[in-house]
Design a protein around this motif. Structure first.
Motif, mmCIF file in Angstrom:
data_model
loop_
_atom_site.group_PDB
_atom_site.id
_atom_site.type_symbol
_atom_site.label_atom_id
_atom_site.label_comp_id
_atom_site.label_asym_id
_atom_site.label_seq_id
_atom_site.Cartn_x
_atom_site.Cartn_y
_atom_site.Cartn_z
ATOM 1 N N VAL A 1 25.131 -5.079 1.216
ATOM 2 C CA VAL A 1 23.961 -4.246 2.062
ATOM 3 C C VAL A 1 23.834 -4.945 3.671
ATOM 4 O O VAL A 1 23.862 -4.189 4.433
ATOM 5 N N LEU A 2 23.815 -6.206 3.710
ATOM 6 C CA LEU A 2 23.568 -6.807 4.840
ATOM 7 C C LEU A 2 24.832 -6.694 5.711
ATOM 8 O O LEU A 2 24.814 -6.622 7.175
ATOM 9 N N GLY B 1 16.782 -16.932 2.508
ATOM 10 C CA GLY B 1 17.197 -16.434 3.690
ATOM 11 C C GLY B 1 18.535 -16.229 3.688
ATOM 12 O O GLY B 1 19.562 -17.032 3.244
ATOM 13 N N SER B 2 18.933 -15.250 4.760
ATOM 14 C CA SER B 2 20.377 -14.975 4.896
ATOM 15 C C SER B 2 20.523 -14.245 6.419
ATOM 16 O O SER B 2 19.749 -13.644 6.783
ATOM 17 N N ILE B 3 21.754 -14.617 6.917
ATOM 18 C CA ILE B 3 21.802 -13.859 8.132
ATOM 19 C C ILE B 3 23.242 -13.231 8.049
ATOM 20 O O ILE B 3 24.330 -13.787 7.582
ATOM 21 N N THR C 1 25.727 -5.814 15.269
ATOM 22 C CA THR C 1 24.215 -6.274 15.489
ATOM 23 C C THR C 1 24.018 -7.399 14.707
ATOM 24 O O THR C 1 24.865 -7.893 14.176
ATOM 25 N N VAL C 2 22.696 -7.708 14.326
ATOM 26 C CA VAL C 2 22.537 -8.756 13.635
ATOM 27 C C VAL C 2 21.285 -8.527 12.648
ATOM 28 O O VAL C 2 20.448 -7.815 13.129
ATOM 29 N N CYS C 3 21.279 -9.006 11.607
ATOM 30 C CA CYS C 3 20.166 -8.773 10.555
ATOM 31 C C CYS C 3 19.817 -10.132 9.860
ATOM 32 O O CYS C 3 20.611 -10.992 9.508
ATOM 33 N N THR D 1 29.650 -9.673 9.239
ATOM 34 C CA THR D 1 29.805 -10.802 8.308
ATOM 35 C C THR D 1 28.741 -11.591 7.828
ATOM 36 O O THR D 1 27.681 -11.843 8.993
ATOM 37 N N VAL D 2 28.413 -11.994 6.808
ATOM 38 C CA VAL D 2 27.550 -13.046 6.390
ATOM 39 C C VAL D 2 27.690 -14.398 6.713
ATOM 40 O O VAL D 2 28.752 -14.910 6.467
ATOM 41 N N GLU D 3 26.972 -15.058 7.641
ATOM 42 C CA GLU D 3 27.185 -16.040 8.368
ATOM 43 C C GLU D 3 26.094 -17.131 7.888
ATOM 44 O O GLU D 3 26.208 -18.627 8.120
#
Length: 318
Positions: free
Chosen positions: A221-222, A244-246, A229-231, A251-253
């Motif tokens: 989903v992320l 939490g996650s970024i 963009t960023v979420c 890409t999940v970083e």
């Protein structure tokens, strides 16, 4: 006195009884050691100003660090201004640099007690730090206090609810289906209930939410939401706390982060400030990270702009 307790046996969360602390010290309790840490640091967070002052006059160095920070830093971060004043009166240095280049004194300027210490010339917040502090106060007030245990959400910068639905290839859900689900979401099979999410536009972007589960912060989903963009994703895990996650540019970083938790030694100045401003407020932290500026809590607690169903796919391998 047993070596392992250093005269502090029985001490737990309450360090407010100055008579008890003074008696222990007079009987040989070590003012420098307690359960692998320092009594002064413990008292700075869980004690009274009187206890802090008593310990401070007995230690060799009132600014001795524990885990990289001084007792004064702990008092400021814990919103214990009276304890901070007691430490400063005992000689602690409010302007000693610590995590992220912040000192306890400069960090306090962003919080609820900006007049805690006399500010020397050349110290103070930058315009961007002042703006971040002001926005944090507004955001926390706008969201208010509510129970978000078990909730999942994704705060997405720069796109609205309609674009989020398009990126996820999600489908609208009939009102009667959602009404039945919302009455008792935990009575449904998890594989079924996880596919339903709410999406709401807010100033700065949108919020994807699920009051009963972690679907919004699943990697698949992320990554879809964060294209160009960023979420920031959040799951308020009832068993292990906020996770939490970024995700940035698909890409999940960052994963298994701790929004609303304390600052760490290698954090940037921006991360240290955010940790202080949004302490114990993971939802506001998540919104702020993505630059979202909701004016109330509806995007988080509902009702959302849209209820949609995610297509069935593997969201854990992205």
């Amino acid at each position: 006195m047993a070596a392992e307790n250093h005269g502090w046996v029985g001490m737990g969360w309450d360090w407010t009884d100055v008579d008890d602390i003074r008696r222990r010290l007079d009987e040989g309790a070590d003012p420098e050691k307690w359960s692998g840490g320092r009594p002064l640091h413990r008292a700075a967070v869980f004690g009274s100003p009187e206890v802090v002052a008593e310990l401070a006059r007995r230690v060799e160095d009132v600014d001795a660090p524990e885990n990289g920070v001084t007792a004064l830093w702990e008092a400021v971060v814990s919103r214990k201004p009276d304890n901070a004043r007691a430490l400063a009166a005992a000689g602690a240095d409010p302007w000693r640099p610590s995590f992220g280049g912040y000192s306890p004194g400069r960090l306090s300027l962003a919080g609820p007690t900006p007049h805690l210490f006399s500010v020397p010339e050349g110290e103070g917040l930058t315009a961007s730090e002042r703006a971040a502090a002001d926005e944090a106060a507004r955001l926390i007030t706008a969201l208010g206090t509510f129970d978000y245990d078990g909730m999942g959400l994704a705060c997405v910068a720069g796109i609205d609810a309609v674009e989020a639905v398009r990126r996820l290839e999600a489908a609208p859900v009939a009102d009667e289906v959602m009404e039945e689900l919302l009455e008792a979401p935990h009575e449904y099979d998890m594989d079924e209930s996880l596919q339903f999410i709410g999406v709401t536009s807010v100033p700065g972007g949108c919020v994807v939410t699920q009051p009963w589960g972690y679907a919004p912060q699943m990697p698949g989903v992320l990554t879809r939401l964060s294209v160009d963009t960023v979420c920031y994703g959040l799951y308020a895990n009832p068993k292990s706390g906020n996770q939490g996650s970024i995700a940035r540019h698909g890409t999940v970083e960052g994963w298994d982060l701790h929004p609303g938790g304390g600052a760490q030694e290698n954090d940037t100045s921006e991360e240290v400030l955010a940790s202080y401003l949004f302490q114990y407020n993971a939802v506001a932290y998540s919104c702020a990270f993505a630059g979202l500026r909701p004016t109330d809590r509806r995007a988080v607690v509902g009702p959302p702009d849209l209820w949609v169903a995610l297509p069935r796919r593997d969201y854990w391998s992205h």
